[in-house]
Design a protein around this motif. Structure first.
Motif, mmCIF file in Angstrom:
data_model
loop_
_atom_site.group_PDB
_atom_site.id
_atom_site.type_symbol
_atom_site.label_atom_id
_atom_site.label_comp_id
_atom_site.label_asym_id
_atom_site.label_seq_id
_atom_site.Cartn_x
_atom_site.Cartn_y
_atom_site.Cartn_z
ATOM 1 N N PHE A 28 31.414 31.120 41.824
ATOM 2 C CA PHE A 28 30.920 31.204 43.202
ATOM 3 C C PHE A 28 31.963 30.695 44.200
ATOM 4 O O PHE A 28 32.193 31.318 45.248
ATOM 5 C CB PHE A 28 29.621 30.405 43.348
ATOM 6 C CG PHE A 28 28.414 31.115 42.812
ATOM 7 C CD1 PHE A 28 27.844 32.159 43.508
ATOM 8 C CD2 PHE A 28 27.839 30.729 41.609
ATOM 9 C CE1 PHE A 28 26.721 32.833 43.018
ATOM 10 C CE2 PHE A 28 26.725 31.374 41.107
ATOM 11 C CZ PHE A 28 26.165 32.439 41.811
ATOM 12 N N ILE A 29 32.587 29.570 43.894
ATOM 13 C CA ILE A 29 33.542 28.978 44.834
ATOM 14 C C ILE A 29 34.787 29.852 44.963
ATOM 15 O O ILE A 29 35.316 30.035 46.069
ATOM 16 C CB ILE A 29 33.913 27.552 44.399
ATOM 17 C CG1 ILE A 29 32.700 26.636 44.539
ATOM 18 C CG2 ILE A 29 35.077 27.009 45.222
ATOM 19 C CD1 ILE A 29 32.907 25.225 44.042
ATOM 20 N N GLY A 30 35.265 30.417 43.864
ATOM 21 C CA GLY A 30 36.423 31.301 43.924
ATOM 22 C C GLY A 30 36.167 32.497 44.819
ATOM 23 O O GLY A 30 37.029 32.895 45.616
ATOM 24 N N ALA A 31 34.978 33.075 44.725
ATOM 25 C CA ALA A 31 34.631 34.214 45.585
ATOM 26 C C ALA A 31 34.468 33.781 47.036
ATOM 27 O O ALA A 31 34.811 34.528 47.965
ATOM 28 C CB ALA A 31 33.346 34.858 45.073
ATOM 29 N N SER A 32 33.963 32.578 47.249
ATOM 30 C CA SER A 32 33.704 32.119 48.623
ATOM 31 C C SER A 32 34.986 31.974 49.434
ATOM 32 O O SER A 32 34.992 32.206 50.644
ATOM 33 C CB SER A 32 32.947 30.786 48.608
ATOM 34 O OG SER A 32 33.792 29.705 48.255
ATOM 35 N N PHE A 33 36.093 31.588 48.784
ATOM 36 C CA PHE A 33 37.368 31.479 49.491
ATOM 37 C C PHE A 33 37.736 32.804 50.159
ATOM 38 O O PHE A 33 38.171 32.843 51.308
ATOM 39 C CB PHE A 33 38.487 31.062 48.519
ATOM 40 C CG PHE A 33 38.661 29.588 48.391
ATOM 41 C CD1 PHE A 33 39.347 28.871 49.348
ATOM 42 C CD2 PHE A 33 38.150 28.909 47.300
ATOM 43 C CE1 PHE A 33 39.527 27.502 49.227
ATOM 44 C CE2 PHE A 33 38.316 27.537 47.167
ATOM 45 C CZ PHE A 33 39.006 26.833 48.136
ATOM 46 N N ILE A 34 37.548 33.887 49.430
ATOM 47 C CA ILE A 34 37.933 35.199 49.934
ATOM 48 C C ILE A 34 36.995 35.648 51.050
ATOM 49 O O ILE A 34 37.433 36.138 52.093
ATOM 50 C CB ILE A 34 37.923 36.235 48.789
ATOM 51 C CG1 ILE A 34 38.799 35.747 47.635
ATOM 52 C CG2 ILE A 34 38.400 37.586 49.296
ATOM 53 C CD1 ILE A 34 40.218 35.418 48.021
ATOM 54 N N VAL A 35 35.697 35.467 50.848
ATOM 55 C CA VAL A 35 34.729 35.900 51.854
ATOM 56 C C VAL A 35 34.896 35.096 53.143
ATOM 57 O O VAL A 35 34.877 35.653 54.250
ATOM 58 C CB VAL A 35 33.289 35.759 51.312
ATOM 59 C CG1 VAL A 35 32.278 36.176 52.374
ATOM 60 C CG2 VAL A 35 33.103 36.606 50.060
ATOM 61 N N LYS A 36 35.085 33.786 53.022
ATOM 62 C CA LYS A 36 35.305 32.957 54.212
ATOM 63 C C LYS A 36 36.595 33.335 54.920
ATOM 64 O O LYS A 36 36.659 33.357 56.151
ATOM 65 C CB LYS A 36 35.320 31.478 53.831
ATOM 66 C CG LYS A 36 33.959 30.904 53.479
ATOM 67 C CD LYS A 36 34.059 29.460 53.045
ATOM 68 C CE LYS A 36 34.513 28.581 54.175
ATOM 69 N NZ LYS A 36 34.612 27.173 53.779
ATOM 70 N N ALA A 104 41.776 38.023 45.899
ATOM 71 C CA ALA A 104 42.749 38.144 46.988
ATOM 72 C C ALA A 104 43.646 39.356 46.749
ATOM 73 O O ALA A 104 44.034 40.052 47.695
ATOM 74 C CB ALA A 104 43.594 36.873 47.080
ATOM 75 N N HIS A 105 43.966 39.625 45.495
ATOM 76 C CA HIS A 105 44.771 40.798 45.137
ATOM 77 C C HIS A 105 44.019 42.082 45.481
ATOM 78 O O HIS A 105 44.604 43.037 46.010
ATOM 79 C CB HIS A 105 45.094 40.741 43.654
ATOM 80 C CG HIS A 105 45.756 41.975 43.121
ATOM 81 N ND1 HIS A 105 47.101 42.232 43.295
ATOM 82 C CD2 HIS A 105 45.252 43.038 42.435
ATOM 83 C CE1 HIS A 105 47.401 43.394 42.731
ATOM 84 N NE2 HIS A 105 46.304 43.892 42.197
ATOM 85 N N GLU A 110 46.728 40.507 48.784
ATOM 86 C CA GLU A 110 47.747 39.501 48.472
ATOM 87 C C GLU A 110 48.115 39.708 47.002
ATOM 88 O O GLU A 110 47.416 39.256 46.114
ATOM 89 C CB GLU A 110 47.204 38.092 48.728
ATOM 90 C CG GLU A 110 46.867 37.849 50.197
ATOM 91 C CD GLU A 110 46.239 36.487 50.443
ATOM 92 O OE1 GLU A 110 46.044 35.735 49.462
ATOM 93 O OE2 GLU A 110 45.935 36.187 51.606
ATOM 94 N N LYS A 111 49.209 40.423 46.781
ATOM 95 C CA LYS A 111 49.549 40.944 45.455
ATOM 96 C C LYS A 111 49.712 39.847 44.402
ATOM 97 O O LYS A 111 50.243 38.780 44.681
ATOM 98 C CB LYS A 111 50.834 41.776 45.531
ATOM 99 C CG LYS A 111 50.734 42.980 46.471
ATOM 100 C CD LYS A 111 49.615 43.916 46.064
ATOM 101 C CE LYS A 111 49.528 45.107 47.007
ATOM 102 N NZ LYS A 111 48.409 46.003 46.665
ATOM 103 N N LEU A 112 49.242 40.163 43.202
ATOM 104 C CA LEU A 112 49.345 39.251 42.063
ATOM 105 C C LEU A 112 50.401 39.790 41.099
ATOM 106 O O LEU A 112 50.219 40.842 40.482
ATOM 107 C CB LEU A 112 47.991 39.127 41.359
ATOM 108 C CG LEU A 112 47.881 38.090 40.242
ATOM 109 C CD1 LEU A 112 48.114 36.693 40.800
ATOM 110 C CD2 LEU A 112 46.516 38.173 39.573
ATOM 111 N N HIS A 113 51.547 39.073 40.996
ATOM 112 C CA HIS A 113 52.653 39.490 40.143
ATOM 113 C C HIS A 113 52.312 39.220 38.682
ATOM 114 O O HIS A 113 51.350 38.522 38.366
ATOM 115 C CB HIS A 113 53.911 38.714 40.557
ATOM 116 C CG HIS A 113 55.168 39.158 39.882
ATOM 117 N ND1 HIS A 113 55.686 38.511 38.784
ATOM 118 C CD2 HIS A 113 56.010 40.182 40.152
ATOM 119 C CE1 HIS A 113 56.792 39.125 38.399
ATOM 120 N NE2 HIS A 113 57.016 40.133 39.214
ATOM 121 N N THR A 114 53.127 39.788 37.797
ATOM 122 C CA THR A 114 52.932 39.557 36.361
ATOM 123 C C THR A 114 52.964 38.067 36.028
ATOM 124 O O THR A 114 52.198 37.584 35.195
ATOM 125 C CB THR A 114 54.029 40.279 35.552
ATOM 126 O OG1 THR A 114 53.992 41.683 35.851
ATOM 127 C CG2 THR A 114 53.825 40.068 34.050
#
Length: 344
Positions: A28-36, A104-105, A110-114
């Motif tokens: 839940f908290i990980g998703a909230s960062f993006i939504v906020k 975020a990717h 916000e791209k996520l590299h290998t």
């Protein structure tokens, strides 16, 4: 399978409950960062940004949805601390970094590299190591026992240091460096957060005992911990909003996690003496797991702007320009903003 069975048999039911709640909280908290973040950007496009003191985000439904998501995650986290020690629950917050990085990717581009994917894998490995060697929860029969632990000289000294540092940051460094140095906002959140977690754990234990038939609401210590929790959470939310609106999400999330987790583990070791119930081998293994998590978050941070392929510099430049056009402000400088008008 035999090793897993031995682990589950050796782990208390309270620790298992705390583990499940902590994992749910991270989702839940990980998703909230993006939504906020989306809500803050949308509000900043039509009003005064939170990073410069605006509160237009309070009128943005998307920000409130993100806040509700975070509240659900924090409630799960709150409950987890009532069942399991902080040294088990807090490092599992690394899972929220993975969720945040992946979303975020996908959503914020916000791209996520290998190497970022490798960082996520390191976070999972480190979290698993800590879970497998976490101490059993301390048996506490009354909130007054927690109060006694909180008023011992060691923890009082730690609290005094934290409050001194927080007031110094707020009144001296925030006005001058808040917009250019991410460590100022994150420092306030992390320091206050370490005290907040100890109070949350105390309040969670009080509620758990109350629901089991031993009413702890009659004790003034319960309400004192409640007041501390409320004060700390309000402070954390205020400065976390400023950090999210001013700096890149891929930077705020891991740095906040590293500082918050380190200080929380330190506070828990001082207050609840978690390591007194463990062997040196277990403690060293837990520290190795924690260092693995730190390595993963560092790798996520350092490779956040990298993309697979030969045209790395061009890709970063195009991405930064695209963010500036979409957001109306530059969030491409993660740790310190360039300010040509500042006199050295």
């Amino acid at each position: 399978m035999a090793a897993v069975r031995r682990w589950s048999e050796g782990m208390s039911s309270d620790n298992i409950k705390g583990l499940v709640l902590a994992i749910s909280s991270s989702l839940f908290i990980g998703a909230s960062f993006i939504v906020k973040k989306k809500g803050l950007k949308k509000a900043g496009a039509s009003g005064v940004r939170a990073g410069v003191g605006g509160y237009s985000y309070l009128l943005e439904p998307l920000w409130w949805f993100g806040m509700i998501t975070m509240v659900v995650g924090e409630i799960a986290n709150f409950a987890a601390y009532a069942f399991a020690p902080a040294i088990l629950v807090t490092p599992l917050g690394a899972l929220s970094i993975i969720i945040s990085a992946v979303l975020a990717h996908i959503i914020l581009r916000e791209k996520l590299h290998t190497f970022g994917i490798l960082g996520c894998a390191l976070c999972v490995v480190g979290s698993t190591t800590i879970v497998l060697h976490a101490p059993q929860e301390r048996q506490i029969e009354s909130v007054t026992e927690v109060w006694d632990l909180a008023t011992e000289p060691g923890f009082l000294f730690y609290t005094a240091l934290v409050l001194t540092a927080v007031f110094t940051l707020i009144f001296h460094f925030v006005p001058q460096y808040g917009q250019t140095h991410i460590m100022v906002y994150i420092g306030v959140c992390s320091l206050v957060g370490s005290i907040s977690v100890m109070s949350v754990k105390a309040l969670g234990i009080a509620l758990k005992l109350t629901f089991s038939g031993m009413n702890q609401l009659l004790y003034p210590q319960t309400w004192a911990f409640t007041l501390v929790v409320a004060s700390c959470v309000i402070t954390q939310m205020n400065y976390l909003n400023k950090a999210l609106d001013t700096f890149n999400t891929a930077v705020v999330s891991p740095i906040y996690y590293v500082m918050f987790t380190s200080l929380t583990i330190l506070a828990s070791v001082i207050m609840f003496k978690d390591w007194d119930r463990q062997t040196p081998t277990q403690i060293i293994t837990e520290m190795c797991g924690f260092i693995t998590i730190l390595s993963g978050t560092f790798l996520l941070h350092k490779t956040k702007d990298m993309v697979d392929g030969p045209s790395l510099t061009t890709s970063i430049s195009m991405r930064s320009l695209k963010h500036e056009e979409e957001d109306g402000f530059d969030e491409g400088v993660p740790l310190k903003r360039q300010d040509t008008s500042r006199i050295p």
